[in-house]
Motif scaffolding. Structure first.
Motif, short mmCIF file in Angstrom:
data_model
loop_
_atom_site.label_atom_id
_atom_site.label_comp_id
_atom_site.label_asym_id
_atom_site.label_seq_id
_atom_site.Cartn_x
_atom_site.Cartn_y
_atom_site.Cartn_z
N PRO A 1 0.83 -1.21 0.00
CA PRO A 1 0.00 0.00 0.00
C PRO A 1 0.86 1.26 0.00
CG PRO A 1 0.01 -1.00 2.17
CD PRO A 1 0.70 -1.97 1.25
N VAL B 1 -8.56 9.52 7.10
CA VAL B 1 -8.28 8.45 6.13
C VAL B 1 -9.26 7.31 6.36
CG1 VAL B 1 -6.60 6.80 5.27
CG2 VAL B 1 -5.83 9.04 6.07
N THR B 2 -9.93 6.88 5.31
CA THR B 2 -10.80 5.71 5.37
C THR B 2 -10.04 4.55 4.75
OG1 THR B 2 -12.77 7.10 5.14
CG2 THR B 2 -13.03 4.74 4.72
N GLU B 3 -9.53 3.66 5.59
CA GLU B 3 -8.68 2.58 5.10
C GLU B 3 -9.51 1.48 4.45
OE1 GLU B 3 -5.59 2.47 4.87
OE2 GLU B 3 -4.80 3.99 6.24
N SER B 4 -8.82 0.67 3.60
CA SER B 4 -9.44 -0.48 2.95
C SER B 4 -8.35 -1.45 2.56
CB SER B 4 -10.25 -0.04 1.73
OG SER B 4 -10.91 -1.16 1.16
N SER C 1 -5.61 -0.23 -2.29
CA SER C 1 -5.36 1.21 -2.33
C SER C 1 -6.40 1.97 -3.15
CB SER C 1 -3.95 1.49 -2.90
OG SER C 1 -3.86 1.01 -4.23
N ARG D 1 -9.18 2.98 -0.86
CA ARG D 1 -8.87 3.88 0.25
C ARG D 1 -9.22 5.32 -0.14
NH1 ARG D 1 -2.85 3.81 2.58
NH2 ARG D 1 -2.47 4.11 0.35
N LYS D 2 -9.74 6.10 0.83
CA LYS D 2 -10.16 7.47 0.54
C LYS D 2 -9.71 8.38 1.67
CE LYS D 2 -14.13 10.17 -1.06
NZ LYS D 2 -15.55 10.12 -1.49
#
Length: 911
Positions: free
Chosen positions: A717, A869-872, A875, A878-879
């Motif tokens: 990431p 940060v909105t993780e996922s 990548s 992710r936002k």
């Protein structure tokens, strides 16, 4: 916009002089030989040459009936015929009574002479008491009544004079009929243009070529008191005027110092540049003028201001004591006022029985052309007209420098460029910049430099295929994805090419080739590339990056992506030989196959390639030559099957199982095989609109994909700055404040290197059919670049919907443009970061607000301060929520959310 302009009237005069002189130069194949012959008249040249010199002298004297100074004859001869007149010829003039009459005259301490037409008594009065006798002698020899000036009515002549008085700098003779008809509503007698001497008593006729109509007409000033003076007195008066003028020049030389400083012309560093080519001496001295609002309108405004100042200000004075290189204001034709530079001075001289003042040759610094002007048209250039840079500038054409003076090349460039507008690629910025010109007026952009270089081809080495002709020992050199192919046919040019390439091979064997590395690549440049152990000629077509570019092999037709470091310059001693050989690859297509079928599938291309490339040679029959598309329709035969049509390669392909199912051959054919539905740019645009609606739910789509995509062989990431910290970013895409794409600035050089490596790798691997699956990673070729993408959807007609993982764009690509993403290209983290602007309320953004935001941030380097940060897992899912700051101004930082908030208030007021 219109790409070709009609030359303004003020250009026409210089343009016609230039063309007439060019044609005169072209007609003299050996100027040096002709000059040498002229200089050897006394030692026994050919009778034909002596007769030619005598004929020319007669012609000069017929146009200057009042006589010509012997000392001025070489200059006049050179201006009219572009050859030198030897002093030996001047000594022979007294021995040529059938050519001229020589009257010796003392000019101070020197002896000079006046030349008159043969058998004409010079109007020299033997004493002050014999003027009438001399006058009678002059008029005793009367010309034919059909050509005498008195055969025209005085009213007609006066009308001509009235027109000429409006053009103090002269009027082209061929422009007189239209002006006469427009002014007096009466047709001008056209036959007068063939014998302009009919007007010689009311105007001065200045011939610029041997053509009778190529002349400039000047109105004669009012006759002065001294017109009845005898010639000796006129000479004395002339010498006195000249001496006085020279004395005044020396005395007042320092009164008008040349302190004019004009700023240099700035070439734009960004955006497109358009220029108009004015004229050229050679390809290293091409005179151009920039064409755009900032330049053209500024020049027009300045010339309007000059006209207003000099026309309305009664205190302006004529320029005095001028010198070469001095800047002046000139009152030109059509009441125009132009800036000019003095490039030559002419002494006083007697012409048409009138003593003229000083004449100057000036170059108009904003328009590029030169002309003679009278001293009464030249004024001092005021300081307020110094600020605008000169609009006419010189440039060099890239790739043509070595052949800059070649007359064939210069003529080709002149015919292609003069008085036309072109887009420009600037390769080097210097006092004389290096340029590539592009004609963008048609459907395809034309590289003018490369086109003109073809003028140096040796026509005897060109191969022209003939319809119904048969050719043996043909070699297929390349096959393209639309089914077209390139062939080599045994020819004189191919043999010559083999010889010169062998010379290069021997040369580079003893010479280190790295010293010939290409330092300045540009489109259209021809250079060398090592291929299969030999050197091959290639032309640069597309420049991707500083390291990678596309070339086409001139003699095989193959297109490949190569490293710049692999290219070599052609050594100077071989350059003309290499350039002179036309390309030896001929573009062909197989006859009897369905036309206009678009791109073939990879399976079909590979099938065709295996069929024709594995055979060392073929026989070929030409069906027809399509000149408009530069392609030949052919039949190919294996040598043992020639000329059996049923066993031709064409019929074998047509009868193959693959061909019977066209959906397996053409990307543009529907599964039913009955209609052809190409995906045009309009269709792609429609698909883009459809995908625009999908972008609003892009996050949802990404979450769906993340659950289906395996994380095996995924890059790590992308590391982000901590919340509240600053981060340098680049905005690659901006839809609206609720959705835009960032790239970390410090990683851009790594991304560029990755893109270069992908270009080089995928251009060299053989294209193979790829098993396409949704939500999988691939490499896709989009507009000549290779990108890392994820498949979002499989569309009809062989197109895919993809998402660029490093740039955040949604694209549609052909299935044949997709290849597996190799492990070596999976190491760099995906660079696209989905973002939302902090500091503004989330809402449905209007079109106006979206446009304002896009103009503020897209394609710009900014500073980001991440707020959340909105993780996922992946990548692309992710936002971040971030502030954006524009720090490009020296004293002020612009916070984008503040600007957008103010804009929203303004939009609400307008609503």
């Amino acid at each position: 916009s219109e790409k070709r302009l009609t030359v303004p009237p003020r250009f026409q005069k210089e343009l016609q002089v230039h063309l007439s002189r060019s044609s005169s130069i072209d007609s003299n194949d050996n100027l040096n030989t002709s000059t040498a012959e002229t200089q050897s008249v006394a030692s026994g040249p050919s009778d034909a040459h002596v007769n030619e010199v005598q004929s020319r002298i007669k012609e000069i004297l017929s146009k200057c009936s009042s006589g010509v100074w012997v000392s001025k004859m070489p200059q006049i001869y050179r201006e009219m015929y572009w050859e030198e007149l030897s002093t030996t010829v001047l000594c022979q003039l007294e021995n040529w009574p059938h050519v001229c009459t020589v009257e010796k005259v003392h000019r101070g301490d020197q002896m000079d002479g006046l030349l008159y037409p043969a058998k004409k008594i010079p109007p020299i009065a033997k004493s002050d008491t014999e003027p009438e006798k001399a006058s009678q002698n002059v008029t005793s020899s009367k010309p034919n009544t059909e050509t005498t000036p008195t055969s025209l009515t005085s009213d007609f002549k006066q009308k001509v004079v009235n027109i000429l008085l409006k053009y103090s700098s002269g009027l082209w003779a061929n422009a007189l009929p239209k002006l006469y008809q427009d002014t007096y509503q009466v047709k001008f007698p056209e036959d007068i243009l063939n014998n302009l001497e009919l007007l010689s008593d009311v105007c001065v006729v200045d011939y610029v070529s041997e053509a009778p109509r190529k002349a400039i007409l000047y109105a004669k000033p009012q006759r002065r008191v001294d017109e009845n003076l005898n010639v000796t007195e006129k000479v004395q008066r002339h010498d006195g005027v000249k001496a006085t003028a020279e004395q005044q020049y020396e005395e007042s030389k320092d009164q008008y110092p040349e302190n004019i400083t004009v700023p240099p012309l700035i070439i734009p560093s960004e955006g497109s540049v358009s220029v108009m080519v004015l004229e050229l001496k050679n390809t290293n001295e091409v005179l151009i003028r920039q064409v755009c609002k900032d330049y053209s309108s500024a020049q027009e405004q300045m010339e309007d201001d000059m006209k207003a100042y000099y026309s309305q200000n009664s205190t302006v004075s004529l320029a005095q004591s001028l010198s070469v290189e001095q800047l002046v204001a000139v009152h030109a034709e059509e009441d125009a006022w132009l800036r000019a530079r003095i490039i030559s001075l002419e002494d006083n001289r007697i012409k048409a029985e009138i003593i003229l003042g000083f004449r100057y040759i000036v170059c108009y610094v904003d328009h590029g052309f030169s002309e003679f002007v009278e001293s009464n048209s030249v004024y001092k250039l005021q300081k307020q007209f110094h600020s605008l840079p000169f609009q006419a500038a010189k440039c060099k054409l890239a790739g043509l420098e070595v052949f800059c003076d070649d007359p064939v090349l210069v003529k080709a460039v002149e015919s292609q460029t003069c008085s036309k507008i072109f887009a420009v690629e600037i390769l080097e910025k210097s006092d004389i910049p290096l340029l590539v010109l592009y004609d963008t007026s048609g459907e395809d952009d034309i590289n003018i430099n490369a086109t003109c270089l073809k003028a140096l081809f040796d026509k005897s080495l060109e191969l022209h295929l003939q319809a119904d002709a048969l050719y043996k020992n043909v070699r297929v050199t390349s096959v393209f994805s639309d089914g077209s192919l390139y062939c080599q046919v045994p020819s004189k040019g191919l043999s010559r090419l083999s010889e010169i390439l062998q010379k290069l091979e021997d040369y580079f064997h003893y010479k280190q080739s790295p010293e010939f590395n290409v330092s300045l690549p540009f489109c259209g440049k021809i250079c060398l590339f090592p291929s299969k152990g030999k050197w091959a000629r290639v032309e640069i077509r597309i420049i991707h990056t500083r390291r990678a570019l596309d070339v086409q092999f001139l003699d095989t037709g193959t297109v490949a992506t190569v490293k710049v470091s692999e290219l070599r310059e052609i050594p100077p001693q071989f350059l003309r030989e290499v350039i002179a050989i036309p390309p030896q690859a001929i573009k062909c297509c197989l006859a009897d196959l369905p036309p206009n079928t678009g791109m073939w599938t990879p399976d079909a291309v590979l099938w065709l390639r295996d069929t024709v490339m594995n055979c060392p040679e073929f026989s070929m029959k030409v069906v027809k030559q399509d000149a408009s598309k530069a392609i030949a329709h052919i039949y190919l035969f294996a040598p043992e099957n020639f000329p059996d049509m049923d066993h031709s390669i064409n019929r074998k392909i047509k009868n193959a199982d693959l061909w019977k199912h066209q959906k397996d051959v053409f990307l543009s054919v529907t599964p039913s095989g009955t209609t052809s539905t190409k995906v045009t740019s309009d269709a792609v645009s429609a698909l883009r609109l459809t995908s625009g609606r999908l972008e609003k739910s892009f996050s949802d789509t990404s979450r769906e994909l993340s659950s289906a995509v395996s994380t095996i062989d995924m890059p790590p990431p992308l590391p982000l700055s901590k919340t509240g910290e600053l981060m340098d970013v680049y905005v690659s895409v901006a839809c609206h404040p609720g959705h835009f794409i960032l790239q970390p600035w410090k990683e851009l050089h790594n991304l560029e290197a990755l893109m270069e490596e992908m270009i080089l790798y995928y251009s060299r691997v053989e294209e193979k059919p790829v098993n396409i699956e949704k939500t999988k990673l691939y490499a896709a070729k989009i507009e000549n670049q290779w990108y890392r993408v994820i498949i979002k959807g499989i569309l009809r007609n062989g197109f895919l919907s993809v998402y660029e993982l490093d740039y955040g764009k949604h694209e549609f690509v052909s299935i044949e443009k997709v290849q597996p993403l190799m492990d070596t290209f999976r190491k760099l983290p995906f660079q696209a970061i989905t973002a939302q602007l902090a500091g503004v309320k989330s809402q449905q953004w209007s079109e106006e607000a979206s446009i304002v935001f896009r103009n503020l941030v897209e394609k710009k380097p900014l500073v980001a301060r991440i707020e959340a940060v909105t993780e996922s897992t992946n990548s692309w899912d992710r936002k971040i929520v971030t502030f954006l700051v524009d720090t490009s101004l020296p004293d002020t930082d612009i916070w984008i959310h503040d600007f957008m908030s103010q804009s929203l208030v303004e939009f609400s007021k307008d609503g």
